[in-house]
Motif scaffolding. Structure first.
Motif, PDB file in Angstrom:
ATOM      1  N   GLU A  26       0.820  -1.204   0.000  1.00 27.76           N
ATOM      2  CA  GLU A  26       0.000   0.000   0.000  1.00 27.76           C
ATOM      3  C   GLU A  26       0.859   1.261   0.000  1.00 27.76           C
ATOM      4  OE1 GLU A  26      -2.739  -0.096   3.243  1.00 27.76           O
ATOM      5  OE2 GLU A  26      -3.459  -2.079   2.710  1.00 27.76           O
ATOM      6  N   GLY A  27       2.083   1.188   0.446  1.00 27.99           N
ATOM      7  CA  GLY A  27       2.947   2.359   0.560  1.00 27.99           C
ATOM      8  C   GLY A  27       2.695   3.053   1.884  1.00 27.99           C
ATOM      9  N   VAL A  28       3.745   3.335   2.575  1.00 25.53           N
ATOM     10  CA  VAL A  28       3.682   3.979   3.881  1.00 25.53           C
ATOM     11  C   VAL A  28       4.276   5.367   3.740  1.00 25.53           C
ATOM     12  CG1 VAL A  28       4.547   3.843   6.258  1.00 25.53           C
ATOM     13  CG2 VAL A  28       3.860   1.759   5.064  1.00 25.53           C
ATOM     14  N   SER A  29       3.770   6.288   4.517  1.00 26.36           N
ATOM     15  CA  SER A  29       4.314   7.642   4.525  1.00 26.36           C
ATOM     16  C   SER A  29       5.168   7.817   5.785  1.00 26.36           C
ATOM     17  CB  SER A  29       3.191   8.669   4.513  1.00 26.36           C
ATOM     18  OG  SER A  29       3.728   9.966   4.511  1.00 26.36           O
ATOM     19  N   HIS A  30       6.390   8.265   5.599  1.00 25.87           N
ATOM     20  CA  HIS A  30       7.320   8.481   6.702  1.00 25.87           C
ATOM     21  C   HIS A  30       7.564   9.975   6.858  1.00 25.87           C
ATOM     22  CE1 HIS A  30       8.293   4.184   6.633  1.00 25.87           C
ATOM     23  NE2 HIS A  30       8.229   4.316   5.318  1.00 25.87           N
ATOM     24  N   LYS A  31       7.845  10.403   8.082  1.00 28.38           N
ATOM     25  CA  LYS A  31       8.145  11.802   8.362  1.00 28.38           C
ATOM     26  C   LYS A  31       9.467  11.852   9.130  1.00 28.38           C
ATOM     27  CE  LYS A  31       3.689  12.533   9.987  1.00 28.38           C
ATOM     28  NZ  LYS A  31       2.707  13.386  10.656  1.00 28.38           N
ATOM     29  N   ILE A  32      10.397  12.659   8.620  1.00 23.13           N
ATOM     30  CA  ILE A  32      11.730  12.720   9.224  1.00 23.13           C
ATOM     31  C   ILE A  32      12.134  14.181   9.445  1.00 23.13           C
ATOM     32  CG2 ILE A  32      14.169  12.141   8.937  1.00 23.13           C
ATOM     33  CD1 ILE A  32      13.256   9.904   6.998  1.00 23.13           C
ATOM     34  N   ALA A  33      12.588  14.481  10.655  1.00 27.60           N
ATOM     35  CA  ALA A  33      13.137  15.792  10.999  1.00 27.60           C
ATOM     36  C   ALA A  33      14.639  15.627  11.188  1.00 27.60           C
ATOM     37  CB  ALA A  33      12.505  16.323  12.283  1.00 27.60           C
ATOM     38  N   ILE A  34      15.402  16.438  10.475  1.00 26.14           N
ATOM     39  CA  ILE A  34      16.865  16.375  10.575  1.00 26.14           C
ATOM     40  C   ILE A  34      17.359  17.685  11.181  1.00 26.14           C
ATOM     41  CG2 ILE A  34      19.028  16.115   9.304  1.00 26.14           C
ATOM     42  CD1 ILE A  34      17.468  14.458   7.239  1.00 26.14           C
ATOM     43  N   HIS A  35      18.157  17.553  12.215  1.00 27.78           N
ATOM     44  CA  HIS A  35      18.620  18.668  13.038  1.00 27.78           C
ATOM     45  C   HIS A  35      20.058  19.040  12.659  1.00 27.78           C
ATOM     46  CE1 HIS A  35      19.736  19.649  17.536  1.00 27.78           C
ATOM     47  NE2 HIS A  35      20.047  20.627  16.722  1.00 27.78           N
ATOM     48  N   VAL A  36      20.294  20.318  12.365  1.00 22.59           N
ATOM     49  CA  VAL A  36      21.653  20.790  12.065  1.00 22.59           C
ATOM     50  C   VAL A  36      21.950  21.984  12.972  1.00 22.59           C
ATOM     51  CG1 VAL A  36      23.220  21.707  10.307  1.00 22.59           C
ATOM     52  CG2 VAL A  36      21.460  20.046   9.662  1.00 22.59           C
ATOM     53  N   ASP A  37      22.952  21.843  13.827  1.00 20.44           N
ATOM     54  CA  ASP A  37      23.355  22.954  14.697  1.00 20.44           C
ATOM     55  C   ASP A  37      24.877  23.148  14.682  1.00 20.44           C
ATOM     56  OD1 ASP A  37      24.193  20.781  16.177  1.00 20.44           O
ATOM     57  OD2 ASP A  37      23.225  21.399  18.046  1.00 20.44           O
ATOM     58  N   ASP A  38      25.484  22.754  13.590  1.00 17.29           N
ATOM     59  CA  ASP A  38      26.939  22.808  13.454  1.00 17.29           C
ATOM     60  C   ASP A  38      27.276  23.447  12.109  1.00 17.29           C
ATOM     61  OD1 ASP A  38      29.714  22.097  13.057  1.00 17.29           O
ATOM     62  OD2 ASP A  38      29.437  20.495  14.528  1.00 17.29           O
ATOM     63  N   SER A  39      28.257  24.339  12.099  1.00 23.17           N
ATOM     64  CA  SER A  39      28.643  25.015  10.853  1.00 23.17           C
ATOM     65  C   SER A  39      29.659  24.221  10.038  1.00 23.17           C
ATOM     66  CB  SER A  39      29.211  26.408  11.161  1.00 23.17           C
ATOM     67  OG  SER A  39      30.389  26.292  11.947  1.00 23.17           O
ATOM     68  N   ASP A  40      30.009  23.041  10.494  1.00 19.88           N
ATOM     69  CA  ASP A  40      30.952  22.190   9.774  1.00 19.88           C
ATOM     70  C   ASP A  40      30.303  21.680   8.484  1.00 19.88           C
ATOM     71  OD1 ASP A  40      32.581  20.082   8.824  1.00 19.88           O
ATOM     72  OD2 ASP A  40      33.151  19.486  10.843  1.00 19.88           O
ATOM     73  N   MET A  41      30.943  21.918   7.363  1.00 22.43           N
ATOM     74  CA  MET A  41      30.413  21.505   6.073  1.00 22.43           C
ATOM     75  C   MET A  41      30.175  19.999   6.009  1.00 22.43           C
ATOM     76  SD  MET A  41      31.836  22.352   2.273  1.00 22.43           S
ATOM     77  CE  MET A  41      32.784  20.927   1.821  1.00 22.43           C
ATOM     78  N   ARG A  42      31.002  19.225   6.698  1.00 30.23           N
ATOM     79  CA  ARG A  42      30.806  17.762   6.704  1.00 30.23           C
ATOM     80  C   ARG A  42      29.480  17.388   7.356  1.00 30.23           C
ATOM     81  NH1 ARG A  42      36.299  16.190   9.492  1.00 30.23           N
ATOM     82  NH2 ARG A  42      35.463  17.876  10.697  1.00 30.23           N
ATOM     83  N   VAL A  43      29.123  18.092   8.426  1.00 37.08           N
ATOM     84  CA  VAL A  43      27.855  17.823   9.107  1.00 37.08           C
ATOM     85  C   VAL A  43      26.685  18.209   8.197  1.00 37.08           C
ATOM     86  CG1 VAL A  43      26.393  18.445  11.077  1.00 37.08           C
ATOM     87  CG2 VAL A  43      28.852  18.057  11.401  1.00 37.08           C
ATOM     88  N   MET A  44      26.806  19.354   7.537  1.00 39.57           N
ATOM     89  CA  MET A  44      25.750  19.787   6.620  1.00 39.57           C
ATOM     90  C   MET A  44      25.568  18.786   5.483  1.00 39.57           C
ATOM     91  SD  MET A  44      26.570  23.830   6.254  1.00 39.57           S
ATOM     92  CE  MET A  44      26.880  24.844   7.681  1.00 39.57           C
ATOM     93  N   ASN A  45      26.671  18.336   4.914  1.00 39.80           N
ATOM     94  CA  ASN A  45      26.585  17.347   3.840  1.00 39.80           C
ATOM     95  C   ASN A  45      26.030  16.018   4.352  1.00 39.80           C
ATOM     96  OD1 ASN A  45      27.328  18.331   1.191  1.00 39.80           O
ATOM     97  ND2 ASN A  45      29.306  18.823   2.112  1.00 39.80           N
ATOM     98  N   MET A  46      26.386  15.636   5.565  1.00 32.34           N
ATOM     99  CA  MET A  46      25.852  14.398   6.120  1.00 32.34           C
ATOM    100  C   MET A  46      24.336  14.509   6.305  1.00 32.34           C
ATOM    101  SD  MET A  46      26.833  12.209   9.520  1.00 32.34           S
ATOM    102  CE  MET A  46      28.549  12.123   9.038  1.00 32.34           C
ATOM    103  N   ALA A  47      23.866  15.671   6.754  1.00 33.50           N
ATOM    104  CA  ALA A  47      22.421  15.882   6.914  1.00 33.50           C
ATOM    105  C   ALA A  47      21.718  15.757   5.565  1.00 33.50           C
ATOM    106  CB  ALA A  47      22.156  17.250   7.532  1.00 33.50           C
ATOM    107  N   LEU A  48      22.295  16.359   4.535  1.00 36.18           N
ATOM    108  CA  LEU A  48      21.702  16.269   3.198  1.00 36.18           C
ATOM    109  C   LEU A  48      21.808  14.848   2.653  1.00 36.18           C
ATOM    110  CD1 LEU A  48      22.956  19.663   1.736  1.00 36.18           C
ATOM    111  CD2 LEU A  48      20.660  19.111   2.571  1.00 36.18           C
ATOM    112  N   ASN A  49      22.911  14.170   2.926  1.00 32.63           N
ATOM    113  CA  ASN A  49      23.040  12.755   2.533  1.00 32.63           C
ATOM    114  C   ASN A  49      21.963  11.912   3.202  1.00 32.63           C
ATOM    115  OD1 ASN A  49      25.335  13.347   1.053  1.00 32.63           O
ATOM    116  ND2 ASN A  49      26.765  12.535   2.565  1.00 32.63           N
ATOM    117  N   ASN A  50      21.747  12.149   4.513  1.00 32.12           N
ATOM    118  CA  ASN A  50      20.707  11.413   5.240  1.00 32.12           C
ATOM    119  C   ASN A  50      19.356  11.615   4.574  1.00 32.12           C
ATOM    120  OD1 ASN A  50      21.997  12.007   8.634  1.00 32.12           O
ATOM    121  ND2 ASN A  50      22.622  10.521   7.107  1.00 32.12           N
ATOM    122  N   ALA A  51      19.052  12.855   4.209  1.00 32.20           N
ATOM    123  CA  ALA A  51      17.771  13.162   3.563  1.00 32.20           C
ATOM    124  C   ALA A  51      17.653  12.441   2.224  1.00 32.20           C
ATOM    125  CB  ALA A  51      17.635  14.670   3.373  1.00 32.20           C
ATOM    126  N   GLU A  52      18.697  12.534   1.400  1.00 31.72           N
ATOM    127  CA  GLU A  52      18.661  11.887   0.085  1.00 31.72           C
ATOM    128  C   GLU A  52      18.606  10.366   0.195  1.00 31.72           C
ATOM    129  OE1 GLU A  52      22.068  13.636  -1.914  1.00 31.72           O
ATOM    130  OE2 GLU A  52      20.751  15.071  -2.920  1.00 31.72           O
TER     131      GLU A  52
END
Length: 149
Positions: A26-52
């Motif tokens: 049937e397909g399930v709908s998921h909801k995800i909140a990703i938290h970014v509180d660090d200015s490190d580019m690696r953390v930002m890219n990891m957050a975007l990687n997690n989303a993708e």
């Protein structure tokens, strides 16, 4: 007696598997909140990687996903125009994925404005929320899974 218990256990496992297969069909709908509180580019890219990665996985099994990235404190740099090391990636993601939101903390913006003498200009994909922390709480109360890269 042992055979009866074994048969019950087998039926329980099989019905759980059937339920999982039915939910996937049937397909399930998921909801995800990703938290970014660090200015490190690696953390930002990891957050975007997690989303993708989450989006890609859930799409591969026929599910949908709503994602919201919430940035505050030093992480707000992710959404500051001409400072964000991931602005181009955010722009591309927002074009290809309608169910993603980028939320910028209004409290952090006010504090930055005091230091800078003006409000920072954000990338167009970012939406200001009154408080990043409060937004994360609201999302979790609304059934979002919380991820912190």
């Amino acid at each position: 007696m042992l055979r009866t218990l074994a048969a019950c256990a087998a039926l329980t496992l099989m019905s759980g598997t059937a339920m999982t297969d039915a939910a996937r069909a049937e397909g399930v709908s998921h909801k995800i909140a990703i938290h970014v509180d660090d200015s490190d580019m690696r953390v930002m890219n990891m957050a975007l990687n997690n989303a993708e990665n989450a989006r890609s996985y859930f799409a591969s099994i026929g599910d949908t996903v709503e994602l919201e990235l919430v940035a505050y404190g030093p992480g707000l740099q992710m959404f500051v125009k001409d400072q964000s090391p991931v602005a181009a990636r955010i722009a591309a993601m927002s074009l290809e994925f309608e169910e993603i939101q980028f939320s910028a903390c209004g409290n952090t913006i006010k504090n930055m404005a005091k230091k800078l003498g003006h409000e920072p200009v954000l990338i167009e994909e970012a939406e200001v929320v009154p408080s990043g922390v409060a937004r994360l709480v609201e999302l979790q109360e609304d059934g979002y899974s919380y991820i912190r890269p």
